[in-house]
Design a protein around this motif. Structure first.
Motif, short mmCIF file in Angstrom:
data_model
loop_
_atom_site.label_atom_id
_atom_site.label_comp_id
_atom_site.label_asym_id
_atom_site.label_seq_id
_atom_site.Cartn_x
_atom_site.Cartn_y
_atom_site.Cartn_z
N ALA B 86 0.82 -1.22 0.00
CA ALA B 86 0.00 0.00 0.00
C ALA B 86 0.85 1.26 0.00
O ALA B 86 0.54 2.22 -0.71
N ALA B 89 2.59 1.89 -3.46
CA ALA B 89 1.57 2.14 -4.49
C ALA B 89 0.96 3.53 -4.29
O ALA B 89 0.78 4.29 -5.24
N THR B 90 0.67 3.88 -3.04
CA THR B 90 0.09 5.20 -2.76
C THR B 90 1.05 6.31 -3.16
O THR B 90 0.68 7.28 -3.83
N THR B 125 -11.54 -3.65 -9.97
CA THR B 125 -10.30 -4.40 -9.80
C THR B 125 -10.38 -5.83 -10.34
O THR B 125 -9.39 -6.37 -10.80
N LEU B 167 -2.57 -2.29 -8.70
CA LEU B 167 -2.90 -1.15 -7.82
C LEU B 167 -2.62 0.17 -8.52
O LEU B 167 -3.33 1.15 -8.32
N GLY B 171 -5.50 2.47 -9.46
CA GLY B 171 -5.40 3.56 -8.49
C GLY B 171 -4.95 4.88 -9.08
O GLY B 171 -5.43 5.94 -8.67
N THR B 228 -5.72 1.34 -1.30
CA THR B 228 -4.71 0.31 -1.59
C THR B 228 -4.54 -0.62 -0.40
O THR B 228 -4.22 -1.79 -0.56
N VAL B 231 -6.71 -3.73 -0.48
CA VAL B 231 -6.63 -4.51 -1.70
C VAL B 231 -7.11 -5.94 -1.42
O VAL B 231 -6.73 -6.53 -0.43
#
Lengths: 354, 300, 280
Positions: B86, B89-90, B125, B167, B171, B228, B231
């Motif tokens: 997370a 990815a963020t 997703t 992601l 995202g 994220t 997920v």
């Protein structure tokens, strides 16, 4: 060391043009501005005055012509390389910076030392009379105070030229009069040239050394406020300068004067421009068309508004022409009265009304 | 107040209906009641129920679920695994969205781009996971293209990379559209003012844009992280759900639907919620150090 | 603004656009891979399938009982759209027009189910629904899906209602319209575009809502996206092409509504409704 504009002799706009797609917003504007001069760009909205200002600031690129500061060509320079001060219509104060930081921003960008920034910001604050507001955020200030900060921020970098884009349009009427005086005082104090965009002819008349009247992207007339007020060069400029009575007429030249007819009555007028003969437009201010017992023109009063000392009236002639005029004594709707005008104040322009 | 009431023969008190209406409580306000009750019954109540249920384990003391979670590596590792997915990815999504949004805002026809980007958000997703399985697979177009450039086969599915890429794909459009709306919300005259004051583009970005964007970025980071961190389908379908992408939502799912231990499942869900809350508070605490307020240049 | 044309600036701009194009190409390729595969007879070790066919759609239709699944999907979606409109629009009207004490709290209450991901609240919610014997059937699926969509409708509609001048309503009342006629003749026509946009977005979101449906659906209340998930999860058992055929059907059902929704709203709004409220 006081804040004073950087020295230069002359700013020259040479055929400055700008088009957006197929629309020519600015058509070959040529103008010389001297140090210390206060120039107003005056015109109705969409006349190109703001485009001209943005071109000067470097926020818009020119599509033709050039801009010169003395012998340096500056129109290819980015805004940050021109060093002009600009006051935006909505002030564009940085909302996240204190008043002092806002004013000092330009100096910080020039790499001026901290102590010098401090000193100059303090001085700028005292020039705009905001000495004790320096640590507030712009959002905590009133509209008039924000306006002062915007001016301080523009002048503290000691620009040769200060650009102002309708800076008073967001203020209420009383504050507008007050800030008008302030702007002129600050201009005289720092000695820069100022180019001031406005659509308010009264503002332009009271502030500027010279007024540039624009319309449809072109300069219609450049002159002192007195010249523009007394003898507009074109009928459309006259209309914009408050000549409410615009009447089509046939004109007959006789020596220096010209004879026209309004509502069937004969008037002597002053010809403007070349060869006024045949089709003409007659322009008279309401305050120059007065109720007078022996006047040549008969009208029927349609409305009368009391304005303190006299009456602002409208009336209709026998042939249906509507006219605006002034009366010193009480008149009422339906009265039949006679009007007269000084030949020097009856301006006659060539051509049919556009 | 009481003095006044006794002293003056108090003017007649207006009826309750009027007094309530003065505080804007009237028939119109009642229109909100059904929706409020619905959210209370199906969101707030289940949350509180889950919280209490998590303290009523099948066996052991009231903290047994939590004790079990934090003592078994099989369970507590999922927290770390989730963070490991997370956080990068963020950060990638949010920080890439800034320069892209700065460019795109000058675009005349933004709508074409925004429409394309809204498609992966809409598809969701599960579909992205199915598409990536084919596209990134050993025989997929992506690896074939790499082979054209002489790069050997790269394994991108059924592992950490597969989940990470999904992601980003689902995202990034979200964070980008959010950042774009923040960037376009900044009054362009502020940047113009800065440029007339001598600030080159880089200085304008760091002194004007970034401070005004900070608030929006904090919210963007929060929303993006929360998404994220939870997920689920792509971690199962595209990842290695028994291994390196065994995220916390899988642990919660297994507790509920494989072991039928709703108490434990609630405990895991609460831990997931608190981990999200913790990071959000961290981001918001950071935001408070920065400017918050209007991003306009003047009054109104 | 005068454009900067230094080399560094240009390279930076090119790099950013390259990134955007790379991203979009990958998105398109991902979707195209699904579509191509669903029409391919055999696709292995080559750029494109050996030959094309439509028979996977037939087999997917039978294999996954898509007729039933689609019926369930549209029943769920229809109920969710209708109920979230009925619950959400009046609430939005109240919140837009009245400023009662505690209103900020109510706004937060509506904000939370949209910001907290469904995975986090889905398991406790499913637990409660199963306890109330609402789990594992259609009503449970519908109720669970309403949890984020009711607040969504409220938050989308509040700014929309706020921008309608209350003086219009005042004028209608002055001219003698009672509450009923006010609603019918003034509010409904004015609000229709907003309601339509909000409900279309609810529709799209509900078709794609996986987690909540997954947690609450029983064998005969699965929507398309959950069926797709199970199929993908069981790859190897099912042929990949028929899974992809179902995926294409899913994409079409979603994107048709999205295209319709985009007629009424700007794509950024789909995201920024949340932001607008969250910023306060």
């Amino acid at each position: 060391m006081a804040i004073a504009a950087r020295d230069f002799r002359e700013l020259r706009l040479d055929g400055m043009s700008r088009s957006f797609g197929t629309v020519n917003a600015l058509k070959s504007v040529t103008l010389n501005v001297k140090r210390g001069e206060f120039i107003a760009l005056l015109g109705p909205s969409g006349c190109g005055k703001s485009t001209a200002l943005n071109c000067l600031a470097g926020l818009l690129t020119l599509s033709g012509g050039s801009i010169w500061l003395d012998s340096t060509r500056i129109d290819r320079r980015k805004p940050e390389e021109r060093g002009f001060g600009m006051v935006f219509q909505n002030y564009a104060l940085f909302p996240h910076m204190s008043v002092r930081k806002n004013i000092g921003f330009g100096l910080a960008m020039q790499g001026v030392s901290r102590s010098d920034i401090d000193r100059k910001v303090t001085e700028a604050l005292s020039i705009v009379r905001l000495g004790d507001q320096g640590d507030k955020l712009p959002g905590q200030l009133s509209g008039g105070q924000q306006q002062r900060v915007a001016i301080a921020r523009a002048i503290v970098i000691e620009p040769p030229l200060v650009l102002m884009d309708e800076p008073l349009s967001n203020l209420d009427a009383k504050l507008r009069l007050e800030m008008r005086a302030e702007i002129r005082r600050i201009h005289d104090l720092i000695g820069s040239a100022t180019i001031y965009v406005t659509h308010d002819q009264e503002e332009a008349l009271s502030l500027a050394d010279r007024i540039v009247v624009m319309r449809d992207g072109t300069v219609r007339q450049v002159g002192t406020p007195q010249e523009l007020y007394a003898s507009p060069a074109h009928a459309d400029v006259a209309e914009f300068m408050g000549y409410r009575n615009l009447v089509k007429s046939s004109a007959a030249r006789s020596g220096n004067a010209v004879n026209v007819t309004i509502g069937g009555a004969a008037f002597a007028g002053t010809p403007i421009g070349n060869a006024v003969n045949g089709q003409a437009i007659v322009a008279i201010r309401p305050d120059d068309l007065k109720a007078e017992a022996g006047g040549p023109l008969a009208v029927t009063v349609e409305s009368a508004q009391y304005h303190g000392r006299n009456f602002y009236c409208s009336g209709r002639t026998g042939d249906g022409t509507e006219l605006y005029f002034m009366a010193d004594t009480l008149v009422a709707k339906g009265d039949n009265i006679r009007l007269a005008a000084d030949p020097a104040r009856v301006l006659v322009y060539p051509g049919a009304a556009s | 107040m009481t003095d006044r009431a006794i002293g003056a023969a108090a003017p007649e008190r207006p009826p309750l209906r009027i007094r309530l209406a003065l505080r804007d409580l009237d028939g119109v306000t009642l229109l909100a009641v059904p929706a409020v009750l619905f959210v209370l019954a199906l969101f707030v109540y289940p949350f509180l129920y889950g919280l209490i249920l998590s303290f009523e384990p099948k066996a052991g003391g009231w903290l047994a679920n939590y004790r079990k979670f934090f003592s078994e590596p099989f369970l507590y590792d999922t927290v770390w695994t989730t963070f490991r997915l997370a956080v990068p990815a963020t950060l990638i999504n949010v920080f890439l969205s800034i320069p892209v949004a700065m460019r795109v805002r000058r675009l005349q026809r933004r709508r074409v781009l925004t429409t394309i980007l809204v498609v992966p958000i809409t598809l969701g997703t599960v579909l992205i996971a199915e598409g990536l399985l084919t596209y990134l697979g050993p025989q997929g177009w992506f690896n074939r293209t790499l082979a054209l450039f002489g790069i050997g086969q790269v394994r991108l599915v059924h592992n950490y990379m597969g989940v990470m890429l999904s992601l980003i794909m689902s995202g990034f459009p979200f964070t980008f559209l959010l950042t774009l709306s923040y960037v376009t919300g900044i009054d362009p005259s502020l940047e113009q003012a800065a440029s007339t004051l001598g600030a080159p583009p880089r200085a304008r970005f760091w002194h004007i844009i970034m401070p005004l964007l900070a608030q929006g970025l904090a919210i963007n980071l929060c929303l993006s992280f929360v998404q994220t961190f939870s997920v689920f389908p792509s971690a199962v379908l595209l990842g290695a759900p028994a291994g390196e992408t065994r995220v916390i939502s899988i642990a919660a799912y297994q507790a509920a639907y494989e072991q039928y231990d709703y108490s434990m499942a609630s405990a895991v869900a609460m831990i997931m919620g608190f981990a999200q809350l913790f990071v959000i508070l961290l981001i918001l605490a950071g935001r408070n150090l920065l400017y918050r307020g209007a991003v306009g240049g003047g009054k109104g | 603004m005068v454009q900067d044309k230094s080399i560094g600036e240009r390279l930076w701009a090119i790099a950013i656009w390259a990134l955007v194009i790379f991203f979009i190409v990958n998105v398109i390729a991902t979707i195209a891979a699904v579509a191509v595969d669903s029409f391919g007879t055999r696709w292995f070790n080559s750029w494109l399938p050996v030959a094309f066919t439509t028979h996977w759609y037939k087999s997917a239709w039978d294999e996954f009982q898509l007729r039933d699944v689609l019926i369930v999907t549209f029943e769920v979606v229809g109920a969710v759209v209708l109920l979230s409109g009925l619950l959400g629009v009046p609430a939005a009207y109240a919140l837009a027009r009245r400023n009662f004490p505690g209103k900020p709290l109510i706004i937060v209450l509506f904000l939370l189910p949209m910001m907290i991901p469904p995975i986090t609240f889905g398991i406790p919610l499913a637990t409660v629904l199963y306890q109330a014997h609402l789990g594992g059937n259609m009503s449970g699926v519908i109720l669970a899906n309403l949890v984020p969509t009711v607040p969504f409708v409220v938050l989308v509609m509040i700014p929309f209602i706020e921008q309608i001048d209350p003086r219009i309503e005042a004028a209608a009342r002055v001219f003698g319209a009672g509450t009923g006629r006010l609603f019918m003749h003034v509010l409904v026509p004015l609000l229709t575009p907003g309601i339509l946009a909000a409900l279309l977005l609810v529709l799209v979101r509900t078709i794609a809502m996986f987690e909540l449906t997954f947690f609450t659906a029983g064998p005969d209340s699965q929507t398309l996206v959950v069926t797709l998930y199970y199929a993908v999860g069981s790859a190897g058992v099912r042929s990949n092409q028929s899974i992809d055929a179902m995926a294409v059907i899913y994409m079409i059902t979603t994107l048709v509504w999205l295209l319709l929704a985009l007629k009424f709203v700007d794509p950024t709004q789909i995201v920024t409704r949340v932001k607008r409220e969250a910023a306060h």
